[in-house]
Design a protein around this motif. Structure first.
Motif, PDB file in Angstrom:
ATOM      1  N   ALA A 192      59.555 -43.373 -42.669  1.00  0.00           N
ATOM      2  CA  ALA A 192      58.384 -43.857 -43.412  1.00  0.00           C
ATOM      3  C   ALA A 192      58.100 -42.834 -44.508  1.00  0.00           C
ATOM      4  O   ALA A 192      57.681 -41.719 -44.225  1.00  0.00           O
ATOM      5  CB  ALA A 192      57.179 -44.017 -42.498  1.00  0.00           C
ATOM      6  N   ASN A 194      56.064 -43.452 -47.179  1.00  0.00           N
ATOM      7  CA  ASN A 194      54.745 -43.630 -47.784  1.00  0.00           C
ATOM      8  C   ASN A 194      53.860 -44.435 -46.830  1.00  0.00           C
ATOM      9  O   ASN A 194      54.320 -44.921 -45.785  1.00  0.00           O
ATOM     10  CB  ASN A 194      54.849 -44.319 -49.146  1.00  0.00           C
ATOM     11  CG  ASN A 194      55.612 -45.632 -49.082  1.00  0.00           C
ATOM     12  OD1 ASN A 194      55.263 -46.517 -48.296  1.00  0.00           O
ATOM     13  ND2 ASN A 194      56.658 -45.771 -49.892  1.00  0.00           N
ATOM     14  N   GLU A 195      52.591 -44.588 -47.204  1.00  0.00           N
ATOM     15  CA  GLU A 195      51.636 -45.267 -46.327  1.00  0.00           C
ATOM     16  C   GLU A 195      51.949 -46.754 -46.154  1.00  0.00           C
ATOM     17  O   GLU A 195      51.662 -47.333 -45.102  1.00  0.00           O
ATOM     18  CB  GLU A 195      50.214 -45.084 -46.859  1.00  0.00           C
ATOM     19  CG  GLU A 195      49.699 -43.656 -46.718  1.00  0.00           C
ATOM     20  CD  GLU A 195      48.252 -43.512 -47.142  1.00  0.00           C
ATOM     21  OE1 GLU A 195      47.689 -44.495 -47.681  1.00  0.00           O
ATOM     22  OE2 GLU A 195      47.692 -42.420 -46.932  1.00  0.00           O
ATOM     23  N   ASP A 196      52.544 -47.360 -47.162  1.00  0.00           N
ATOM     24  CA  ASP A 196      52.913 -48.772 -47.041  1.00  0.00           C
ATOM     25  C   ASP A 196      53.948 -48.964 -45.938  1.00  0.00           C
ATOM     26  O   ASP A 196      53.871 -49.919 -45.156  1.00  0.00           O
ATOM     27  CB  ASP A 196      53.462 -49.304 -48.366  1.00  0.00           C
ATOM     28  CG  ASP A 196      52.381 -49.470 -49.425  1.00  0.00           C
ATOM     29  OD1 ASP A 196      51.198 -49.553 -49.039  1.00  0.00           O
ATOM     30  OD2 ASP A 196      52.717 -49.513 -50.616  1.00  0.00           O
ATOM     31  N   GLU A 197      54.921 -48.056 -45.876  1.00  0.00           N
ATOM     32  CA  GLU A 197      55.955 -48.147 -44.834  1.00  0.00           C
ATOM     33  C   GLU A 197      55.371 -47.821 -43.460  1.00  0.00           C
ATOM     34  O   GLU A 197      55.803 -48.391 -42.447  1.00  0.00           O
ATOM     35  CB  GLU A 197      57.109 -47.215 -45.179  1.00  0.00           C
ATOM     36  CG  GLU A 197      57.908 -47.705 -46.387  1.00  0.00           C
ATOM     37  CD  GLU A 197      58.966 -46.731 -46.852  1.00  0.00           C
ATOM     38  OE1 GLU A 197      59.746 -47.104 -47.738  1.00  0.00           O
ATOM     39  OE2 GLU A 197      59.016 -45.586 -46.333  1.00  0.00           O
ATOM     40  N   LEU A 198      54.382 -46.937 -43.411  1.00  0.00           N
ATOM     41  CA  LEU A 198      53.695 -46.663 -42.140  1.00  0.00           C
ATOM     42  C   LEU A 198      52.977 -47.919 -41.662  1.00  0.00           C
ATOM     43  O   LEU A 198      53.086 -48.300 -40.486  1.00  0.00           O
ATOM     44  CB  LEU A 198      52.698 -45.519 -42.325  1.00  0.00           C
ATOM     45  CG  LEU A 198      51.773 -45.240 -41.132  1.00  0.00           C
ATOM     46  CD1 LEU A 198      52.572 -44.814 -39.909  1.00  0.00           C
ATOM     47  CD2 LEU A 198      50.723 -44.191 -41.495  1.00  0.00           C
ATOM     48  N   PHE A 199      52.244 -48.575 -42.557  1.00  0.00           N
ATOM     49  CA  PHE A 199      51.533 -49.803 -42.196  1.00  0.00           C
ATOM     50  C   PHE A 199      52.514 -50.886 -41.757  1.00  0.00           C
ATOM     51  O   PHE A 199      52.254 -51.638 -40.807  1.00  0.00           O
ATOM     52  CB  PHE A 199      50.695 -50.291 -43.377  1.00  0.00           C
ATOM     53  CG  PHE A 199      49.880 -51.511 -43.072  1.00  0.00           C
ATOM     54  CD1 PHE A 199      48.802 -51.447 -42.206  1.00  0.00           C
ATOM     55  CD2 PHE A 199      50.201 -52.735 -43.637  1.00  0.00           C
ATOM     56  CE1 PHE A 199      48.048 -52.583 -41.913  1.00  0.00           C
ATOM     57  CE2 PHE A 199      49.463 -53.876 -43.350  1.00  0.00           C
ATOM     58  CZ  PHE A 199      48.377 -53.792 -42.481  1.00  0.00           C
ATOM     59  N   ALA A 224      54.735 -39.305 -43.617  1.00  0.00           N
ATOM     60  CA  ALA A 224      53.916 -40.518 -43.591  1.00  0.00           C
ATOM     61  C   ALA A 224      54.007 -41.247 -42.256  1.00  0.00           C
ATOM     62  O   ALA A 224      53.179 -42.108 -41.959  1.00  0.00           O
ATOM     63  CB  ALA A 224      54.346 -41.455 -44.724  1.00  0.00           C
ATOM     64  N   SER A 228      52.481 -43.193 -36.507  1.00  0.00           N
ATOM     65  CA  SER A 228      53.104 -44.280 -35.747  1.00  0.00           C
ATOM     66  C   SER A 228      53.518 -43.830 -34.348  1.00  0.00           C
ATOM     67  O   SER A 228      53.709 -44.654 -33.455  1.00  0.00           O
ATOM     68  CB  SER A 228      54.330 -44.821 -36.493  1.00  0.00           C
ATOM     69  OG  SER A 228      55.411 -43.904 -36.444  1.00  0.00           O
TER      70      SER A 228
END
Length: 271
Positions: A192, A194-199, A224, A228
């Motif tokens: 991950a 960035n935060e988009d990939e974390l989400f 990031a 998770s």
């Protein structure tokens, strides 16, 4: 013997990366008293991992032990085991009483450890992922090993660490592809950045819980991705891999066992 796949999720695993049996047993005791549900034993870190040594370690606790050989020494240098030697270490661990083994996705094909080698015809083979094998001959050998471990009364966690970021669709399709080999638990770890990939990883864990029958442990790594490691297990992941006492050998991204135990216990009260 407790069955790894039947432990109440999320199961808290104390990760053991020690050089000697005495050091491993001491760290297992720390994990036990701090609330671990199971032990994740890195055999390749041990200076001696013969059957008697493994039995001494495994018999030191009533917690079920997942034995793995990621071919890395205590200092993270390459241990240099061949695939045959790695597989032999799995069989020794089961003989010594391990509840299960962690069979990496590249087992029997070491070239796949560092990048994809097959025909790029699946969604999850895009981007040169590591540890993913699609060759039917190799898969047949993996299936035979899984059957052999099952026949000895132990379980198999089938793990893949692709080393790249992947979409929800890719990861679900990969998990369903791995499930056909009949493992007891599936573990997938992606990046991950960035935060988009974390989400995306949170959405993925929910989808995995709905669409894959086999228990799945899925999280991301990288700056990031650390969140998770606790959120995904709460959303349905099978195992949280934790460190009880950090050392130079630890995976520093893995969470503190006592902190995780407190969070999980409090979440159980809420839910």
């Amino acid at each position: 013997m407790k069955i790894l796949s039947k432990l109440q999720a999320p199961a808290i695993a104390g990760v053991i990366r020690e050089k000697t049996a005495k050091a491993a047993i001491a760290e297992i005791k720390n994990c036990m008293y701090d609330g671990a549900d199971m032990i994740d034993l890195h055999m390749s870190c041990l200076e001696n991992s013969d059957t008697n040594t493994l039995r001494e370690i495994i018999q030191a606790t009533k917690l079920p032990i997942l034995a793995l050989n990621y071919n890395c020494r205590y200092d993270w240098s390459t241990a240099g085991f061949s695939e045959e030697e790695r597989v032999e270490s799995f069989l020794r661990a089961v003989e010594a009483g391990a509840a299960g083994i962690d069979m990496q996705g590249y087992t029997f094909h070491s070239l796949s450890k560092d990048g994809f080698c097959g025909e790029d015809k699946y969604s999850f083979t895009k981007g040169n992922p590591k540890e993913i094998v699609t060759d039917e001959a190799i898969i047949s050998k993996q299936c035979a090993l899984i059957e052999k471990i099952h026949a000895k009364g132990a379980e198999v966690l089938l793990s893949c660490h692709p080393g790249i970021s992947m979409s929800c669709q890719q990861i679900v399709e990969l998990a369903l592809f791995l499930e056909k080999r009949n493992p007891d638990i599936i573990k997938i770890v992606t990046a991950a950045t960035n935060e988009d990939e974390l989400f995306e990883s949170f959405q993925t864990m929910i989808a995995l819980k709905k669409e894959v029958k086999t228990p799945v442990s899925y999280h991301t790594y990288g700056k990031a991705g650390m969140l998770s490691r606790i959120i995904n297990p709460i959303l349905g992941g099978q195992i949280i891999f934790c460190v009880d006492r950090y050392s130079q050998s630890s995976t520093m991204e893995q969470l503190d066992l006592k902190t995780v135990k407190s969070i999980v216990d409090n979440m159980k009260k809420i839910m």
